[in-house]
Design a protein around this motif. Structure first.
Motif, mmCIF file in Angstrom:
data_model
loop_
_atom_site.group_PDB
_atom_site.id
_atom_site.type_symbol
_atom_site.label_atom_id
_atom_site.label_comp_id
_atom_site.label_asym_id
_atom_site.label_seq_id
_atom_site.Cartn_x
_atom_site.Cartn_y
_atom_site.Cartn_z
ATOM 1 N N ILE A 180 0.906 -1.098 0.113
ATOM 2 C CA ILE A 180 -0.102 -0.016 0.095
ATOM 3 C C ILE A 180 1.085 1.322 0.021
ATOM 4 C CG2 ILE A 180 -1.661 1.313 1.513
ATOM 5 C CD1 ILE A 180 -2.495 -1.550 2.225
ATOM 6 N N ALA A 181 1.816 1.233 0.930
ATOM 7 C CA ALA A 181 2.827 2.247 0.720
ATOM 8 C C ALA A 181 3.607 2.355 -0.655
ATOM 9 C CB ALA A 181 3.997 2.097 1.904
ATOM 10 N N LYS A 182 3.656 1.287 -1.270
ATOM 11 C CA LYS A 182 4.473 1.419 -2.846
ATOM 12 C C LYS A 182 3.122 1.486 -3.673
ATOM 13 C CE LYS A 182 8.296 -1.309 -1.121
ATOM 14 N NZ LYS A 182 9.244 -2.307 -1.312
ATOM 15 N N ALA A 183 2.131 2.018 -3.356
ATOM 16 C CA ALA A 183 1.180 2.063 -4.458
ATOM 17 C C ALA A 183 1.534 2.895 -5.854
ATOM 18 C CB ALA A 183 -0.059 2.564 -4.059
ATOM 19 N N GLY A 184 2.258 3.905 -5.298
ATOM 20 C CA GLY A 184 2.801 4.786 -6.365
ATOM 21 C C GLY A 184 3.764 3.987 -7.433
ATOM 22 N N LEU A 185 4.366 2.968 -6.885
ATOM 23 C CA LEU A 185 5.134 2.146 -7.930
ATOM 24 C C LEU A 185 4.364 1.228 -8.849
ATOM 25 C CD1 LEU A 185 8.243 1.185 -5.612
ATOM 26 C CD2 LEU A 185 8.107 3.039 -7.246
ATOM 27 N N LEU A 186 3.280 0.827 -8.163
ATOM 28 C CA LEU A 186 2.330 -0.003 -8.941
ATOM 29 C C LEU A 186 1.381 0.510 -9.866
ATOM 30 C CD1 LEU A 186 1.201 -2.194 -5.746
ATOM 31 C CD2 LEU A 186 2.774 -2.888 -7.614
ATOM 32 N N LEU A 192 -3.961 -4.419 -12.442
ATOM 33 C CA LEU A 192 -4.065 -5.239 -11.360
ATOM 34 C C LEU A 192 -5.456 -5.536 -10.836
ATOM 35 C CD1 LEU A 192 -2.120 -6.992 -9.306
ATOM 36 C CD2 LEU A 192 -2.365 -4.665 -7.911
ATOM 37 N N LEU A 193 -5.468 -6.986 -11.014
ATOM 38 C CA LEU A 193 -6.966 -7.314 -10.207
ATOM 39 C C LEU A 193 -6.517 -7.818 -8.733
ATOM 40 C CD1 LEU A 193 -9.969 -8.239 -10.541
ATOM 41 C CD2 LEU A 193 -9.080 -10.496 -11.142
ATOM 42 N N VAL A 194 -7.109 -7.363 -7.768
ATOM 43 C CA VAL A 194 -7.270 -7.818 -6.367
ATOM 44 C C VAL A 194 -8.340 -8.467 -5.992
ATOM 45 C CG1 VAL A 194 -6.618 -6.961 -4.108
ATOM 46 C CG2 VAL A 194 -5.928 -5.610 -5.824
ATOM 47 N N VAL A 195 -8.129 -9.842 -5.982
ATOM 48 C CA VAL A 195 -9.306 -10.815 -5.571
ATOM 49 C C VAL A 195 -9.072 -10.861 -4.029
ATOM 50 C CG1 VAL A 195 -10.131 -13.135 -5.875
ATOM 51 C CG2 VAL A 195 -8.888 -11.886 -7.733
ATOM 52 N N ALA A 208 -6.573 -5.326 1.260
ATOM 53 C CA ALA A 208 -7.247 -5.474 -0.279
ATOM 54 C C ALA A 208 -7.794 -4.232 -0.588
ATOM 55 C CB ALA A 208 -7.887 -6.814 -0.565
ATOM 56 N N PHE A 209 -9.037 -3.854 0.039
ATOM 57 C CA PHE A 209 -9.496 -2.594 -0.278
ATOM 58 C C PHE A 209 -8.907 -1.345 -0.277
ATOM 59 C CE2 PHE A 209 -13.146 -5.195 0.603
ATOM 60 C CZ PHE A 209 -14.330 -4.881 0.097
ATOM 61 N N ASP A 210 -7.847 -1.253 0.640
ATOM 62 C CA ASP A 210 -6.825 -0.004 0.844
ATOM 63 C C ASP A 210 -5.990 -0.094 -0.442
ATOM 64 O OD1 ASP A 210 -8.018 0.574 3.012
ATOM 65 O OD2 ASP A 210 -6.378 -0.041 4.306
ATOM 66 N N LEU A 211 -5.742 -1.307 -1.092
ATOM 67 C CA LEU A 211 -4.618 -1.062 -2.022
ATOM 68 C C LEU A 211 -5.140 -0.847 -3.263
ATOM 69 C CD1 LEU A 211 -1.771 -1.967 -3.265
ATOM 70 C CD2 LEU A 211 -2.689 -4.519 -3.758
ATOM 71 N N VAL A 212 -6.576 -1.214 -3.582
ATOM 72 C CA VAL A 212 -7.322 -0.809 -4.652
ATOM 73 C C VAL A 212 -7.649 0.744 -4.534
ATOM 74 C CG1 VAL A 212 -9.475 -1.057 -6.016
ATOM 75 C CG2 VAL A 212 -8.220 -3.018 -5.249
ATOM 76 N N ASP A 213 -7.764 1.232 -3.529
ATOM 77 C CA ASP A 213 -8.133 2.635 -3.566
ATOM 78 C C ASP A 213 -6.676 3.443 -3.493
ATOM 79 O OD1 ASP A 213 -10.739 2.196 -2.924
ATOM 80 O OD2 ASP A 213 -10.610 2.543 -0.795
ATOM 81 N N ALA A 214 -5.589 2.951 -3.002
ATOM 82 C CA ALA A 214 -4.320 3.414 -3.094
ATOM 83 C C ALA A 214 -3.844 3.691 -4.769
ATOM 84 C CB ALA A 214 -3.211 2.725 -2.332
ATOM 85 N N ILE A 215 -4.280 2.711 -5.341
ATOM 86 C CA ILE A 215 -3.604 2.652 -6.862
ATOM 87 C C ILE A 215 -4.353 3.208 -7.871
ATOM 88 C CG2 ILE A 215 -3.210 0.924 -8.730
ATOM 89 C CD1 ILE A 215 -2.249 -1.132 -6.781
ATOM 90 N N GLY A 216 -5.769 3.361 -7.596
ATOM 91 C CA GLY A 216 -6.712 4.142 -8.353
ATOM 92 C C GLY A 216 -7.177 3.321 -9.696
ATOM 93 N N ASP A 217 -7.301 3.861 -10.661
ATOM 94 C CA ASP A 217 -7.602 3.477 -11.938
ATOM 95 C C ASP A 217 -7.072 2.236 -12.317
ATOM 96 O OD1 ASP A 217 -9.419 5.494 -11.999
ATOM 97 O OD2 ASP A 217 -8.479 6.658 -13.465
#
Length: 263
Positions: A180-186, A192-195, A208-217
């Motif tokens: 999540i802290a590295k979402a900017g790199l992702l 990316l699909l987060v199941v 999982a929810f936080d990662l999707v929110d942090a990465i965005g579109d």
């Protein structure tokens, strides 16, 4: 469906599922869970993604499957008791990530896979490997997916009994596996699909929810009703019939990678 092909790639055991036809096809590389299914062969049986016009090559994690010590997981469990983070969780992700480039080169030599971007998929701790390959390597990737993944390693450490005695080294190690802290790199690296199973550990589901929110579109969430953390029944080492919840995950992954390949 074609029969699985087994072998080793630069010392890493694999189970490969070929696409229909004999022409070179794209490649999807996976890393399995340490819960069931906890081997490359068992993961291939749980998530075969049939019908995809791509090779699905399932790599074995350290000390699992063909790399078990004396045919059991006892040696790995001893590492958990020694130091769950430094000897086990971080060490396994580190080794799997470091051995990936040579394994990928060997796969390309052994199988008729195309030389274009690959897909990556990881379950649970294998999800941390897939995310690290996405965030920290320059391997061309057309799409990624993770299932009930170790997205923030502190959350995984907290699942084990007792308070973990962090020090400077282990703080650095656990923070290095906070995606999540590295979402900017992702973000922008690959779709990316987060199941996430609706019955997974609450902290992992929140991550999982936080990662999707942090990465965005560039990220999508797929929530699976009735799915707890494992994808197969114990012991999860040998291939087993696909559970209904795993079938739902498999269908979602197949549709995801098919859409990304078409794009």
């Amino acid at each position: 469906m074609h029969s699985p092909i087994t072998g080793t790639a630069a010392g890493v055991p694999f189970t490969a599922l070929p696409p229909a036809g004999d022409a070179p096809a794209p490649l999807i590389v996976t890393w399995h869970m340490l819960d069931a299914p906890r081997s490359d062969a068992a993961f291939a049986a749980a998530l075969p993604m049939p019908g995809l016009p791509a090779w699905r090559v399932h790599l074995g994690m350290p000390m699992c499957g063909a790399r078990m010590v004396d045919g059991s997981m006892d040696a790995g469990l001893a590492l958990v008791r020694e130091d769950v983070l430094m000897s086990f969780l971080h060490a396994f992700v580190q080794q799997a990530t470091e051995e990936f480039p040579a394994a990928l080169a060997s796969i390309r030599e052994q199988l008729p896979v195309g030389d274009g971007p690959i897909g990556v998929l990881g379950g649970s701790l294998g999800g941390a490997v897939a995310l690290r390959v996405l965030a920290e390597t320059e391997t061309p990737i057309f799409a990624g997916a993770v299932v009930n993944a170790a997205i923030r390693m502190r959350s995984v450490v907290d699942l084990f009994p007792g308070d973990y005695p962090y020090d400077a080294e282990s703080e650095k190690a656990v923070d290095s596996l906070d995606f999540i802290a590295k979402a900017g790199l992702l973000a922008g690296r690959a779709p990316l699909l987060v199941v996430s199973g609706e019955e997974d550990h609450p902290a992992l589901r929140a991550d999982a929810f936080d990662l999707v929110d942090a990465i965005g579109d560039d990220a999508e969430l797929l929530s699976i009703p009735g799915l707890a953390h494992p994808l197969a029944e114990e012991p999860g080492i040998e291939p087993a019939p696909q559970l209904p919840t795993a079938r739902a995950v498999d269908a979602g992954l197949t549709a995801w990678f098919r859409r990304q390949l078409a794009g």
